[in-house]
Design a protein around this motif. Structure first.
Motif, mmCIF file in Angstrom:
data_model
loop_
_atom_site.group_PDB
_atom_site.id
_atom_site.type_symbol
_atom_site.label_atom_id
_atom_site.label_comp_id
_atom_site.label_asym_id
_atom_site.label_seq_id
_atom_site.Cartn_x
_atom_site.Cartn_y
_atom_site.Cartn_z
ATOM 1 N N VAL A 84 0.839 -1.113 -0.021
ATOM 2 C CA VAL A 84 -0.005 -0.101 -0.016
ATOM 3 C C VAL A 84 0.878 1.124 0.019
ATOM 4 C CG1 VAL A 84 -1.906 1.182 1.169
ATOM 5 C CG2 VAL A 84 -1.716 -1.152 1.245
ATOM 6 N N PHE A 85 1.010 1.961 -1.137
ATOM 7 C CA PHE A 85 1.761 2.926 -1.457
ATOM 8 C C PHE A 85 1.222 3.907 -2.426
ATOM 9 C CE2 PHE A 85 5.442 4.946 -3.589
ATOM 10 C CZ PHE A 85 6.140 5.685 -2.538
ATOM 11 N N PRO A 86 1.541 5.299 -1.976
ATOM 12 C CA PRO A 86 1.709 5.853 -0.482
ATOM 13 C C PRO A 86 0.498 5.815 0.290
ATOM 14 C CG PRO A 86 1.348 7.471 -2.463
ATOM 15 C CD PRO A 86 1.075 6.367 -3.221
ATOM 16 N N ILE A 87 0.936 6.197 1.541
ATOM 17 C CA ILE A 87 -0.098 6.397 2.528
ATOM 18 C C ILE A 87 -0.273 7.803 3.118
ATOM 19 C CG2 ILE A 87 -0.111 3.629 3.314
ATOM 20 C CD1 ILE A 87 1.396 4.776 5.672
ATOM 21 N N GLY A 88 -1.028 8.138 3.796
ATOM 22 C CA GLY A 88 -1.288 9.321 4.430
ATOM 23 C C GLY A 88 -0.243 9.206 5.747
ATOM 24 N N THR A 89 0.406 10.440 5.906
ATOM 25 C CA THR A 89 1.118 10.506 6.923
ATOM 26 C C THR A 89 1.137 12.010 8.120
ATOM 27 O OG1 THR A 89 2.726 11.668 5.720
ATOM 28 C CG2 THR A 89 3.123 9.153 5.693
ATOM 29 N N GLN A 90 -0.055 12.175 8.086
ATOM 30 C CA GLN A 90 -0.582 13.258 8.926
ATOM 31 C C GLN A 90 -0.222 12.977 10.275
ATOM 32 O OE1 GLN A 90 -2.674 11.618 7.162
ATOM 33 N NE2 GLN A 90 -4.511 11.007 8.436
ATOM 34 N N ASN A 91 -0.583 11.967 10.993
ATOM 35 C CA ASN A 91 -0.302 11.547 12.278
ATOM 36 C C ASN A 91 1.159 11.403 12.550
ATOM 37 O OD1 ASN A 91 -2.935 11.529 13.263
ATOM 38 N ND2 ASN A 91 -3.173 9.148 12.526
ATOM 39 N N THR A 92 1.897 10.783 11.530
ATOM 40 C CA THR A 92 3.301 10.552 11.847
ATOM 41 C C THR A 92 4.094 11.793 11.810
ATOM 42 O OG1 THR A 92 2.944 8.730 10.099
ATOM 43 C CG2 THR A 92 5.297 9.095 10.811
ATOM 44 N N ALA A 93 3.503 12.892 10.839
ATOM 45 C CA ALA A 93 4.224 14.310 10.759
ATOM 46 C C ALA A 93 3.922 15.023 12.146
ATOM 47 C CB ALA A 93 3.759 15.126 9.583
ATOM 48 N N ARG A 94 2.803 15.014 12.719
ATOM 49 C CA ARG A 94 2.498 15.595 13.810
ATOM 50 C C ARG A 94 3.179 15.205 14.838
ATOM 51 N NH1 ARG A 94 -3.946 15.000 12.549
ATOM 52 N NH2 ARG A 94 -4.025 16.472 10.798
ATOM 53 N N VAL A 95 3.554 13.903 15.107
ATOM 54 C CA VAL A 95 4.352 13.210 16.398
ATOM 55 C C VAL A 95 5.785 13.759 16.198
ATOM 56 C CG1 VAL A 95 5.378 11.140 17.063
ATOM 57 C CG2 VAL A 95 2.995 11.087 16.655
ATOM 58 N N CYS A 96 6.101 13.899 14.749
ATOM 59 C CA CYS A 96 7.470 14.579 14.656
ATOM 60 C C CYS A 96 7.566 16.089 15.119
ATOM 61 C CB CYS A 96 7.970 14.564 13.018
ATOM 62 S SG CYS A 96 9.597 14.935 12.687
ATOM 63 N N LEU A 97 6.507 16.938 14.930
ATOM 64 C CA LEU A 97 6.343 18.155 15.154
ATOM 65 C C LEU A 97 6.520 18.195 16.962
ATOM 66 C CD1 LEU A 97 3.960 19.528 12.927
ATOM 67 C CD2 LEU A 97 6.226 20.025 12.805
ATOM 68 N N ALA A 117 11.604 1.666 9.086
ATOM 69 C CA ALA A 117 10.366 0.395 9.331
ATOM 70 C C ALA A 117 9.630 0.453 8.146
ATOM 71 C CB ALA A 117 9.712 0.714 10.519
ATOM 72 N N TYR A 118 9.085 1.534 7.640
ATOM 73 C CA TYR A 118 8.164 1.632 6.553
ATOM 74 C C TYR A 118 8.705 0.793 5.266
ATOM 75 C CZ TYR A 118 4.766 3.287 3.131
ATOM 76 O OH TYR A 118 3.845 3.514 2.207
ATOM 77 N N PHE A 119 9.966 1.272 5.049
ATOM 78 C CA PHE A 119 10.425 0.811 3.793
ATOM 79 C C PHE A 119 11.254 -0.463 3.822
ATOM 80 C CE2 PHE A 119 9.743 5.183 2.475
ATOM 81 C CZ PHE A 119 9.188 5.149 1.306
ATOM 82 N N SER A 120 11.009 -1.040 5.208
ATOM 83 C CA SER A 120 11.518 -2.571 5.514
ATOM 84 C C SER A 120 10.456 -3.301 5.539
ATOM 85 C CB SER A 120 12.504 -2.662 6.656
ATOM 86 O OG SER A 120 13.590 -1.725 6.605
ATOM 87 N N GLY A 121 9.297 -2.851 5.926
ATOM 88 C CA GLY A 121 7.957 -3.164 5.964
ATOM 89 C C GLY A 121 7.687 -4.734 6.325
ATOM 90 N N PRO A 122 6.324 -5.121 6.526
ATOM 91 C CA PRO A 122 5.180 -3.725 6.503
ATOM 92 C C PRO A 122 5.056 -3.096 7.939
ATOM 93 C CG PRO A 122 3.999 -5.961 7.015
ATOM 94 C CD PRO A 122 5.685 -6.135 6.536
ATOM 95 N N ALA A 123 4.738 -1.918 7.934
ATOM 96 C CA ALA A 123 4.721 -1.041 9.145
ATOM 97 C C ALA A 123 3.496 0.065 9.064
ATOM 98 C CB ALA A 123 6.056 -0.460 9.594
ATOM 99 N N ALA A 124 2.855 0.343 9.875
ATOM 100 C CA ALA A 124 1.515 1.253 9.881
ATOM 101 C C ALA A 124 1.881 2.436 10.462
ATOM 102 C CB ALA A 124 0.149 0.412 10.289
ATOM 103 N N ILE A 125 2.855 3.026 9.859
ATOM 104 C CA ILE A 125 3.597 4.241 10.404
ATOM 105 C C ILE A 125 2.561 5.736 10.936
ATOM 106 C CG2 ILE A 125 5.833 3.700 9.533
ATOM 107 C CD1 ILE A 125 5.266 5.842 7.593
ATOM 108 N N ASN A 126 1.331 5.596 10.144
ATOM 109 C CA ASN A 126 0.264 6.642 10.424
ATOM 110 C C ASN A 126 -0.743 6.160 11.543
ATOM 111 O OD1 ASN A 126 -0.308 9.124 9.712
ATOM 112 N ND2 ASN A 126 -2.192 8.315 9.184
ATOM 113 N N ASP A 127 -0.447 4.887 12.233
ATOM 114 C CA ASP A 127 -1.347 4.270 12.912
ATOM 115 C C ASP A 127 -1.141 4.790 14.323
ATOM 116 O OD1 ASP A 127 -3.650 2.192 13.648
ATOM 117 O OD2 ASP A 127 -2.003 1.591 15.107
ATOM 118 N N LEU A 128 -2.091 5.288 15.113
ATOM 119 C CA LEU A 128 -1.699 5.802 16.535
ATOM 120 C C LEU A 128 -1.126 4.846 17.400
ATOM 121 C CD1 LEU A 128 -4.909 7.987 17.172
ATOM 122 C CD2 LEU A 128 -2.731 8.732 16.300
#
Length: 201
Positions: A84-97, A117-128
């Motif tokens: 599944v590519f690409p995916i939304g990353t709004q949560n990931t970006a907010r955690v970074c901020l 983690a995402y590109f070694s996958g699978p990893a749901a990096i936008n999941d809380l």
């Protein structure tokens, strides 16, 4: 102190992932730091009329998919293009901020680790839940992740970052800015290094 290197990126950009694994080491070599600038490429693309490299005509898409793998192999980092590519990353970006505010010394570890983690996958990096677990593995308080993602101010900051990117002419990632000079793409790292070494060219 020497000016920080701006590193504009989306967590699901393959080339940003590859560059992210070495940009801090490169910066440190020349007495610089990295200012991590998370954005949402989907928002940028809406403004620029562009789109993901894997959504181009088949001939181009096939080239890019092969180049992702080859470029990662050249850089010595693992790479598997997620199903599944690409995916939304709004949560990931907010955690970074949020980490930039609460644990700035760990932001680089977070960015590199999440992207790997995402590109070694699978990893749901936008999941809380995934993000909470990952932040906890960094030795930080993962229970604060949900609040960090729902915070209105952080949502606004991310929106403004995307708007600022477009205003500054950014149309892809990684977008690296050194002393006001812009470099687009992982393949521009040799030029970035020469700029750092010589003070410009």
């Amino acid at each position: 102190m020497s000016k920080a290197i701006e590193f504009w990126f989306d967590f699901v950009s393959p080339y940003a992932y590859i560059a992210s694994q070495s940009i801090e080491a490169l910066a440190a070599k020349y007495g610089r730091t990295v200012e991590w600038k998370p954005i949402l490429l989907g928002q940028v693309f809406k403004s620029t009329g562009s789109g993901p490299l894997t959504m181009r005509p088949p001939m181009m898409t096939n080239y890019y998919k092969n180049d992702f793998v080859r470029s990662a192999r050249y850089a010595g980092v693992p790479f598997v293009l997620p199903e599944v590519f690409p995916i939304g990353t709004q949560n990931t970006a907010r955690v970074c901020l949020w980490l930039q505010e609460t644990a700035p010394e760990r932001v680089g570890d977070f960015v590199r680790g999440v992207m790997r983690a995402y590109f070694s996958g699978p990893a749901a990096i936008n999941d809380l839940a995934w993000l909470s677990n990952f932040v906890g593995r960094l030795g930080l308080d993962g229970t604060q992740v949900a609040d960090a993602c729902s915070d209105a101010d952080r949502k606004e900051r991310l929106k403004q970052a995307c708007e600022a990117a477009v205003t500054q002419g950014i149309f892809g990632a990684p977008w690296i800015v050194v002393d006001g000079e812009s470099f687009w793409g992982n393949d521009r790292l040799p030029q970035v290094e020469k700029w750092l070494a010589t003070g410009g060219f």
